[in-house]
Enzyme design. Structure first.
Site, PDB file in Angstrom:
ATOM      1  CE  LYS A  51      -3.683   2.572   0.684  1.00 36.29           C
ATOM      2  NZ  LYS A  51      -4.638   2.728  -0.428  1.00 36.29           N
ATOM      3  CG  LEU A  79      -3.086   7.816  -1.137  1.00 37.97           C
ATOM      4  CD1 LEU A  79      -1.966   8.804  -1.493  1.00 37.97           C
ATOM      5  CD2 LEU A  79      -2.773   6.445  -1.706  1.00 37.97           C
ATOM      6  CB  CYS A 136      -3.745   8.432  -5.526  1.00 34.74           C
ATOM      7  SG  CYS A 136      -5.178   7.964  -4.531  1.00 34.74           S
ATOM      8  CG  ASN A 197      -3.666   4.659  -9.366  1.00 30.72           C
ATOM      9  OD1 ASN A 197      -4.672   4.124  -8.906  1.00 30.72           O
ATOM     10  ND2 ASN A 197      -2.691   5.097  -8.599  1.00 30.72           N
ATOM     11  N   GLY A 249      -7.321  -4.631 -14.379  1.00 25.09           N
ATOM     12  CA  GLY A 249      -8.279  -5.680 -14.733  1.00 25.09           C
ATOM     13  C   GLY A 249      -7.689  -7.037 -15.014  1.00 25.09           C
ATOM     14  N   GLY A 270      -4.282  -6.497  -9.280  1.00 27.64           N
ATOM     15  CA  GLY A 270      -4.863  -5.705  -8.199  1.00 27.64           C
ATOM     16  C   GLY A 270      -6.167  -6.279  -7.677  1.00 27.64           C
TER      17      GLY A 270
HETATM   18  C1  LIG Z   1      -9.023  -0.633  -2.847  1.00 25.49           C
HETATM   19  C2  LIG Z   1      -7.880  -0.167  -3.708  1.00 25.49           C
HETATM   20  C3  LIG Z   1      -6.852   0.557  -3.142  1.00 25.49           C
HETATM   21  C4  LIG Z   1      -5.794   1.014  -3.945  1.00 25.49           C
HETATM   22  N1  LIG Z   1      -4.755   1.696  -3.368  1.00 25.49           N
HETATM   23  C5  LIG Z   1      -3.711   2.064  -4.126  1.00 25.49           C
HETATM   24  C6  LIG Z   1      -2.586   2.698  -3.543  1.00 25.49           C
HETATM   25  O1  LIG Z   1      -2.491   2.893  -2.339  1.00 25.49           O
HETATM   26  N2  LIG Z   1      -1.566   3.074  -4.361  1.00 25.49           N
HETATM   27  C7  LIG Z   1      -1.598   2.849  -5.717  1.00 25.49           C
HETATM   28  O2  LIG Z   1      -0.648   3.203  -6.418  1.00 25.49           O
HETATM   29  N3  LIG Z   1      -2.647   2.238  -6.289  1.00 25.49           N
HETATM   30  C8  LIG Z   1      -3.678   1.838  -5.534  1.00 25.49           C
HETATM   31  N4  LIG Z   1      -4.737   1.193  -6.122  1.00 25.49           N
HETATM   32  C9  LIG Z   1      -4.734   0.985  -7.579  1.00 25.49           C
HETATM   33  C10 LIG Z   1      -4.203  -0.395  -7.951  1.00 25.49           C
HETATM   34  O3  LIG Z   1      -2.875  -0.561  -7.528  1.00 25.49           O
HETATM   35  C11 LIG Z   1      -4.278  -0.595  -9.482  1.00 25.49           C
HETATM   36  O4  LIG Z   1      -3.476   0.356 -10.128  1.00 25.49           O
HETATM   37  C12 LIG Z   1      -5.705  -0.460  -9.999  1.00 25.49           C
HETATM   38  O5  LIG Z   1      -6.632  -0.995  -9.089  1.00 25.49           O
HETATM   39  C13 LIG Z   1      -5.885  -1.142 -11.365  1.00 25.49           C
HETATM   40  O6  LIG Z   1      -5.587  -2.511 -11.298  1.00 25.49           O
HETATM   41  P1  LIG Z   1      -6.734  -3.643 -11.062  1.00 25.49           P
HETATM   42  O7  LIG Z   1      -7.818  -3.381 -12.053  1.00 25.49           O
HETATM   43  O8  LIG Z   1      -6.027  -4.958 -11.280  1.00 25.49           O
HETATM   44  O9  LIG Z   1      -7.206  -3.476  -9.669  1.00 25.49           O
HETATM   45  C14 LIG Z   1      -5.796   0.729  -5.330  1.00 25.49           C
HETATM   46  C15 LIG Z   1      -6.839  -0.018  -5.892  1.00 25.49           C
HETATM   47  C16 LIG Z   1      -7.874  -0.475  -5.099  1.00 25.49           C
HETATM   48  C17 LIG Z   1      -8.969  -1.286  -5.736  1.00 25.49           C
END
Ligand SMILES: Cc1cc2nc3c(=O)[nH]c(=O)nc-3n(C[C@H](O)[C@H](O)[C@H](O)COP(=O)(O)O)c2cc1C
Length: 324
Positions: A51, A79, A136, A197, A249, A270
Site C-alpha cells: 500500500k 491513501l 491516485c 492507476n 483488470g 490488483g
Molecule cells: C481498494 C484499492 C486501493 C488502492 N490503493 C492504491 C494505492 O495505495 N496506491 C496505488 O498506487 N494504487 C492503488 N490502487 C490501484 C491499484 O494498484 C491498481 O493500479 C488499480 O486498481 C488497477 O488494477 P486492477 O484493475 O487490477 O485493480 C488501489 C486499488 C484499489 C482497488
C-alpha cells in the site's frame, strides 16, 4: 530458479531492476503482504508493491470507501496509511525478509516531500525499487505530478538523484495524452512506467439522490478498465523505450499475455486479489506454457509484438505480396 523444464526464462529486466518473474501484486490490493502469507506462497511472486505510504500518517477518506460496480470496483480509500516511519519499523522488516522484490510505493504532497521520502528510504535495506504514486485520484495534491509533464519529469529526476533505487512512475489514465506524461517520466530517468492507476468514476443512489462514496468520486478498477489499460500500454509503448508494467483488470493468464503483446514487460494484479489472492501464483504456473504457445522462450521475446493491420500493410513483405 529462473527457467522451468521447458527452458523458458521468466526473468524480466526493468531498467536497473531485475525481477525473477513478471507477475507482481499491485499497491493497495495486497496490504503489506503479511496478511496473505498463509494463503499465498509470497516468495514466488515477481514482486510486491505494498500500500502507498505517505510521509505522515493519513486517516483516508470518509466511508463508504468501496462500491462494487458492473465488472469493477470503485474505491476512494484516500491513501489511508500509518506513515513512512511506521512502515519502516513495522512492515519493511517483514517485506524485506521475503525472497521476492519489494517495490515501495510512495506519495508526497509536494516535490520536496517526494524527494525527502526517497532520501529517507535510501537509508534502508531490502527495497528493490520505489514506485511513485503520482496517480491516485482520491487525494488532492500529488496527482498534479501525473498530469503535468514538466512536473513529472522534474519529480522522477529528483527522486532518482535522492536514492540508489530503481524508480517506477505510476501514471493515471485520467489525462488527455498519457504518452506525453510517459515521455516526461522517461526523460526524468524512470526505470519503468506503471500503467495504470484507477479510472475516475462515481456511483449514485438515485432514490436518495446521494453519491454512494463518501468522497463522491472514486477510482474504478477491475475487468471494466482492462481495455483502457491495454490502450494506455499500447500507446505508451509506441512512444517510449522505457519498460512498462501493465496494470488494470488482470485476472487470468490470457489477460497477462495481452499486456505483454501490447508492450508491457511485467504486470501487476490488483482487484482480482480481493476475490482470489492465489490468482497471481496460479497465473505464474500457467505462464511457461503460454509463452511456449506464443513461440517465445522469454517474456522479452513477446513484449510489444502487437501488429496492427496498418503496420502489416506497410511492411516490405506485405508490399511485395500485394504487388504479386
Ligand atoms: C481498494 C484499492 C486501493 C488502492 N490503493 C492504491 C494505492 O495505495 N496506491 C496505488 O498506487 N494504487 C492503488 N490502487 C490501484 C491499484 O494498484 C491498481 O493500479 C488499480 O486498481 C488497477 O488494477 P486492477 O484493475 O487490477 O485493480 C488501489 C486499488 C484499489 C482497488
Amino acid at each position: 530458479m529462473f527457467t522451468d523444464r521447458s527452458g523458458i526464462d521468466l526473468r524480466v529486466q526493468l531498467g536497473r531492476l531485475q525481477l525473477a518473474n513478471p507477475i507482481l501484486v499491485a499497491s493497495g490490493t495486497f496490504g503489506y503482504a503479511r496478511e496473505m502469507e498463509r494463503i499465498v506462497d509470497l516468495g514466488r511472486l515477481g514482486g510486491i508493491v505494498p500500500k502507498t505510504i505517505t510521509m505522515q500518517s493519513r486517516p483516508g477518506n470518509r466511508p463508504w470507501r468501496t462500491v462494487e460496480t458492473a465488472a469493477g470496483l470503485l474505491n476512494s480509500i484516500g491513501l489511508d496509511n500509518d506513515g513512512l516511519e511506521f512502515f519502516v519499523r513495522h512492515h519493511l522488516p517483514y517485506l524485506s525478509s521475503l525472497p521476492t522484490a519489494t517495490l515501495v510505493s510512495i506519495a508526497g504532497r509536494t516535490h520536496d516531500e517526494f524527494v525527502a521520502m526517497a532520501h529517507r528510504l535510501d537509508r534502508e535495506s531490502g527495497i528493490a525499487a520505489l514506485e511513485l504514486n503520482i496517480s491516485c485520484p482520491n487525494v488532492s495534491g500529488g496527482i498534479d505530478f501525473g498530469t503535468d509533464a514538466e512536473m513529472c519529469c522534474r519529480l522522477v529526476s529528483g527522486v532518482r538523484q535522492a536514492c540508489r533505487f530503481p524508480v517506477a512512475a505510476k501514471l493515471t489514465p485520467n489525462v488527455t495524452r498519457i504518452a506525453e506524461i510517459a515521455q516526461a517520466a522517461a526523460e526524468g530517468g524512470a526505470d519503468a512506467i506503471s500503467l495504470i492507476n484507477t479510472v475516475q468514476g462515481m456511483a449514485i443512489d438515485w432514490r436518495r439522490k446521494r453519491p454512494l462514496l463518501g468522497n463522491v468520486l472514486g477510482g474504478l478498477s477491475g475487468p471494466a478498465i482492462k481495455p483502457i489499460a491495454l490502450r494506455c500500454v499500447y500507446q505508451v509503448s509506441r512512444a517510449v523505450a522505457t519498460p512498462l508494467i501493465g496494470i488494470g483488470g488482470i485476472a487470468c493468464i490470457d489477460d497477462v499475455m495481452e499486456f505483454f503483446v501490447a508492450g508491457a514487460t511485467a504486470v501487476q494484479i490488483g482487484t482480482a486479489n480481493y476475490y482470489d489472492p492465489t490468482v497471481s501464483t496460479r497465473i505464474l504456473d500457467q505462464l511457461p506454457a503460454a509463452l511456449v504457445e506464443a513461440g517465445a522462450r522469454s517474456v522479452a521475446e513477446l513484449v510489444g509484438t502487437l501488429q496492427t493491420m496498418a503496420e502489416e500493410a506497410s511492411s516490405p513483405l506485405a508490399r511485395v505480396s500485394a504487388a504479386t
